[in-house]
Design an enzyme around this catalytic site. Structure first.
Site, PDB file in Angstrom:
ATOM      1  N   ASP A 149       0.858  -1.185   0.000  1.00 43.64           N
ATOM      2  CA  ASP A 149       0.000   0.000   0.000  1.00 43.64           C
ATOM      3  C   ASP A 149       0.894   1.235   0.000  1.00 43.64           C
ATOM      4  O   ASP A 149       2.120   1.134   0.140  1.00 43.64           O
ATOM      5  CB  ASP A 149      -0.962   0.016   1.189  1.00 43.64           C
ATOM      6  CG  ASP A 149      -2.350   0.508   0.775  1.00 43.64           C
ATOM      7  OD1 ASP A 149      -2.419   1.498   0.001  1.00 43.64           O
ATOM      8  OD2 ASP A 149      -3.352  -0.087   1.195  1.00 43.64           O
ATOM      9  N   LYS A 196     -15.916  13.163 -11.266  1.00 43.01           N
ATOM     10  CA  LYS A 196     -16.402  14.444 -11.764  1.00 43.01           C
ATOM     11  C   LYS A 196     -17.088  14.184 -13.105  1.00 43.01           C
ATOM     12  O   LYS A 196     -16.727  13.265 -13.835  1.00 43.01           O
ATOM     13  CB  LYS A 196     -15.252  15.439 -11.990  1.00 43.01           C
ATOM     14  CG  LYS A 196     -14.626  16.009 -10.728  1.00 43.01           C
ATOM     15  CD  LYS A 196     -15.535  17.028 -10.050  1.00 43.01           C
ATOM     16  CE  LYS A 196     -14.847  17.660  -8.845  1.00 43.01           C
ATOM     17  NZ  LYS A 196     -15.742  18.647  -8.168  1.00 43.01           N
ATOM     18  N   ASN A 219     -20.979   4.803 -15.738  1.00 43.08           N
ATOM     19  CA  ASN A 219     -21.650   5.426 -14.600  1.00 43.08           C
ATOM     20  C   ASN A 219     -21.550   6.938 -14.731  1.00 43.08           C
ATOM     21  O   ASN A 219     -20.489   7.475 -15.039  1.00 43.08           O
ATOM     22  CB  ASN A 219     -21.020   4.970 -13.285  1.00 43.08           C
ATOM     23  CG  ASN A 219     -21.983   5.042 -12.120  1.00 43.08           C
ATOM     24  OD1 ASN A 219     -23.145   5.375 -12.290  1.00 43.08           O
ATOM     25  ND2 ASN A 219     -21.503   4.713 -10.947  1.00 43.08           N
ATOM     26  N   TYR A 273     -13.097   6.607 -14.002  1.00 42.60           N
ATOM     27  CA  TYR A 273     -13.150   5.312 -13.324  1.00 42.60           C
ATOM     28  C   TYR A 273     -13.651   4.219 -14.266  1.00 42.60           C
ATOM     29  O   TYR A 273     -13.088   3.123 -14.330  1.00 42.60           O
ATOM     30  CB  TYR A 273     -14.053   5.424 -12.096  1.00 42.60           C
ATOM     31  CG  TYR A 273     -14.019   4.233 -11.170  1.00 42.60           C
ATOM     32  CD1 TYR A 273     -12.896   3.959 -10.391  1.00 42.60           C
ATOM     33  CD2 TYR A 273     -15.120   3.392 -11.051  1.00 42.60           C
ATOM     34  CE1 TYR A 273     -12.863   2.883  -9.522  1.00 42.60           C
ATOM     35  CE2 TYR A 273     -15.107   2.307 -10.179  1.00 42.60           C
ATOM     36  CZ  TYR A 273     -13.975   2.052  -9.430  1.00 42.60           C
ATOM     37  OH  TYR A 273     -13.942   0.980  -8.581  1.00 42.60           O
ATOM     38  N   LYS A 283     -11.539   0.957 -15.430  1.00 39.64           N
ATOM     39  CA  LYS A 283     -11.985  -0.397 -15.119  1.00 39.64           C
ATOM     40  C   LYS A 283     -12.308  -1.189 -16.388  1.00 39.64           C
ATOM     41  O   LYS A 283     -12.191  -2.428 -16.389  1.00 39.64           O
ATOM     42  CB  LYS A 283     -13.174  -0.351 -14.173  1.00 39.64           C
ATOM     43  CG  LYS A 283     -12.820   0.209 -12.790  1.00 39.64           C
ATOM     44  CD  LYS A 283     -11.644  -0.537 -12.149  1.00 39.64           C
ATOM     45  CE  LYS A 283     -11.329  -0.057 -10.746  1.00 39.64           C
ATOM     46  NZ  LYS A 283     -10.186  -0.791 -10.150  1.00 39.64           N
ATOM     47  N   THR A 333     -18.357  -0.949   1.672  1.00 38.82           N
ATOM     48  CA  THR A 333     -17.054  -0.512   2.173  1.00 38.82           C
ATOM     49  C   THR A 333     -17.190   0.900   2.751  1.00 38.82           C
ATOM     50  O   THR A 333     -18.268   1.511   2.697  1.00 38.82           O
ATOM     51  CB  THR A 333     -16.019  -0.493   1.035  1.00 38.82           C
ATOM     52  OG1 THR A 333     -16.436   0.442   0.032  1.00 38.82           O
ATOM     53  CG2 THR A 333     -15.882  -1.879   0.407  1.00 38.82           C
TER      54      THR A 333
END
Length: 449
Positions: A240, A297, A349, A355, A359, A390
């Site tokens: 991480d 955004k 989306n 994003y 993906k 989450t």
């Protein structure tokens, strides 16, 4: 995050309101706990005439400790219904599905499992057979929406010619509570050069002797993956960013793992990671590219630096890290490379163009790399999570959060363990015939493919 609506729907007053207003009624899902049998009940098996699995299907389930029968009894309930549809060669033969499932569904227990096994359409042997096999996808997805109310799921496995002996780990996963949030999915065995399933010495610790590298391992999905793969016997190398090193080291200390504090987008990150893996373990068997961020955004307001960061963390850095590990032969034969996509990469989306692009890029990564490394016995797959409970959920507006939970066949969000169990299934030595797949862990979300 707790789902208060689900709790309300299961108290006496809530049940009355939900029933009379026709509101979503999220069932309580059964999930697997360590030491429990894979399937708490009996599985009913059926087959279309001429199907190629024959007695092998019952033998596969028996070797996994799963009890099965081939004749339905009116007085019994069944935890799973498995139908071998490999013998269906034309659309008229699809009636065999209806004749098996219609009476059997009346005997399906809560949190039950429907599994249909077909032949890869491109290997079906004729045009009419290919059409009929493709029709199985519509059957499974529709059936999943019918049975979701009691926590049950439906999934399809396309077994390539020659993959008949490689079904074990997939049937174990799909029939057990480990697949609680996997619904309406199509899994393809034998898409790439077929590798026989490796033997598992200890079913309770199938990953014993394996080393797993997991990025983004300090919390959330990554922590759940680390704990689950460790549960199954793997040695964990968690990675991480330096800002989360304290959390990462705490998790790794608990699991007896190795911590790497590194920004995967740094120019020297692939070398640093490869050096650390080589020094600690001499190589790695499982690589899970879990790290990812959002900088949501609308496209018209997007900043280039945020766009680039989202893309690089999800798909650019994983390509570079994997290439370094492969170049230095640090991913051992029979290794697993696993990416984390998203339903946003499949359906898109609003407000998540960066994003969704990232993906979808993960899916492209899987499609490309799986073909290139098949000769080395390495598999490459991805998980595409849907709405998972989450910490990120807490920041969502209430309306979007509730819509994300309810717009699925199971009417609720998944848990991090649901994604982790799917990772463990891919990592299983018996999953060697599974490569080039993208499986959604989304409770059969009603948005997208």
């Amino acid at each position: 995050m707790a789902d208060r609506y689900q709790s309300l729907a299961h108290n006496p007053i809530g049940k009355f309101i939900v029933k009379n207003l026709g509101l979503p009624n999220p069932p309580v899902l059964e999930r697997w706990s360590e030491g429990s049998p894979l399937v708490k009940g009996t599985v009913l098996i059926g087959a279309a005439p001429g199907s190629r699995l024959g007695k092998k299907l019952a033998a596969t389930l028996k070797s996994s400790g799963i009890t099965s029968v081939g004749v339905r009894a009116d007085s019994k309930t069944y935890k799973g219904l498995v139908f071998d549809a490999t013998g269906i060669t034309d659309t008229a033969g699809l009636a065999d599905l209806q004749q098996f499932f219609t009476p059997a569904l009346r005997s399906l227990a809560s949190s039950g499992r429907l599994v249909v096994i077909g032949t890869l359409p491109e290997q079906a042997g004729s045009e009419t057979a290919a059409i009929a096999q493709r029709a199985l996808e519509g059957f499974v997805r529709s059936a999943g929406k019918e049975v979701g109310g009691n926590g049950s799921t439906a999934n399809l496995v396309y077994a390539g010619i020659g993959a008949e002996d490689a079904l074990g780990s997939t049937l174990e996963f799909l029939l057990s509570p480990k697949s609680a949030f996997v619904d309406g999915q199509v899994i393809r065995l034998g898409l790439t050069e077929l590798v026989d399933a490796d033997p598992v010495a200890d079913p309770a610790k199938p990953l014993a002797g394996k080393v797993a590298l997991i990025t983004g391992a300090s919390r959330g999905l990554g922590e759940a993956m680390a704990r689950t793969l460790h549960r199954d016997g793997a040695q964990i190398v968690g990675l991480d960013v330096p800002q989360l090193s304290a959390e990462l080291e705490a998790v790794m200390a608990e699991l007896g793992g190795t911590a790497i504090a590194e920004d995967i987008t740094a120019p020297d990150a692939p070398k640093v990671i490869a050096d650390a893996v080589k020094k600690a373990h001499g190589g790695v068997d499982i690589v899970v590219h879990n790290a990812g961020i959002t900088r949501d955004k609308r496209l018209k307001n997007m900043k280039t630096e945020n766009w680039n960061l989202v893309i690089d963390i999800s798909v650019g850095a994983p390509q570079r890290i994997t290439a370094e590990l492969l170049e230095r032969k640090l991913i051992r034969p029979g290794g697993r490379v696993i990416g984390i996509s998203s339903i946003a990469g499949i359906a898109g989306n609003n407000g998540q163009t960066s994003y969704g692009t990232a993906k979808a890029g993960v899916i492209g990564f899987v499609n490309d790399l799986s073909k290139r490394v098949a000769k080395d016995g390495i598999t490459v797959n991805a998980i595409a999570p849907g709405f998972i409970e989450t910490d990120m959920v807490k920041t969502m507006p209430l309306g979007i959060r509730e819509a994300g939970r309810r717009l699925s066949s199971l009417s609720q969000g998944g848990q991090p363990i649901d994604v982790a169990e799917a990772i463990a299934w891919y990592a299983n030595p018996g999953s060697s015939a599974i490569s080039g797949n993208v499986v959604r862990v989304c409770g059969q979300a009603l948005i997208g493919a």
